[in-house]
Design a protein around this motif. Structure first.
Motif: not given
Length: 132
Positions: A3, A7, A50-51, A53, A95, A122-123
């Motif tokens: 992860n 990132k 979703s998030n 980042s 994400t 998804a990305v």
């Protein structure tokens, strides 16, 4: 560990995209810098689940990076860009909750939407730019 690598890759990618965009805004006779200052706000909006980042945003060579973000929305503070500003840019990563997730990157100048970029999947990787 995986992860963190993802990132780091995403952040590096956005910084590269923004840097490339800024460098491609070379000044020539057809480009005229803004003759007055403007109030600018950058915004991100992701679909439910979703998030967000990472975001890289700014004007000309004045770039700001924000990492370790979370949530489905993000808004910059209002920035007063000086007279002579040529370009505004935003690039962001998120994400998605699923393959139909979306991320929208928006640039508002003096309260008016001037540019929007959208990503889906998804990305998520959305960017927008605007020349004053």
């Amino acid at each position: 560990m995986k992860n963190i690598k993802i990132k780091t890759f995403v952040l590096s990618f956005f910084a590269l995209v923004l840097f490339t965009g800024l460098m491609s805004c070379k000044k020539d006779d057809a480009e005229t810098p803004s003759k007055s200052s403007h109030k600018v706000v950058f915004k991100l909006e992701a679909s439910a689940g979703s998030n967000i980042s990472t975001v890289v945003y700014g004007y000309d060579t004045q770039v700001t990076t924000a990492t370790s973000l979370s949530g489905t929305t993000w808004t910059s503070q209002e920035i007063t860009v000086p007279a002579g500003t040529i370009s505004l840019n935003i690039a962001a990563g998120a994400t998605g909750a699923n393959a139909t997730s979306t991320l929208k990157a928006r640039i508002y100048v003096d309260g008016e939407l001037k540019s929007e970029g959208t990503s889906s999947g998804a990305v998520l990787s959305a960017s927008a730019s605007y020349s004053l």
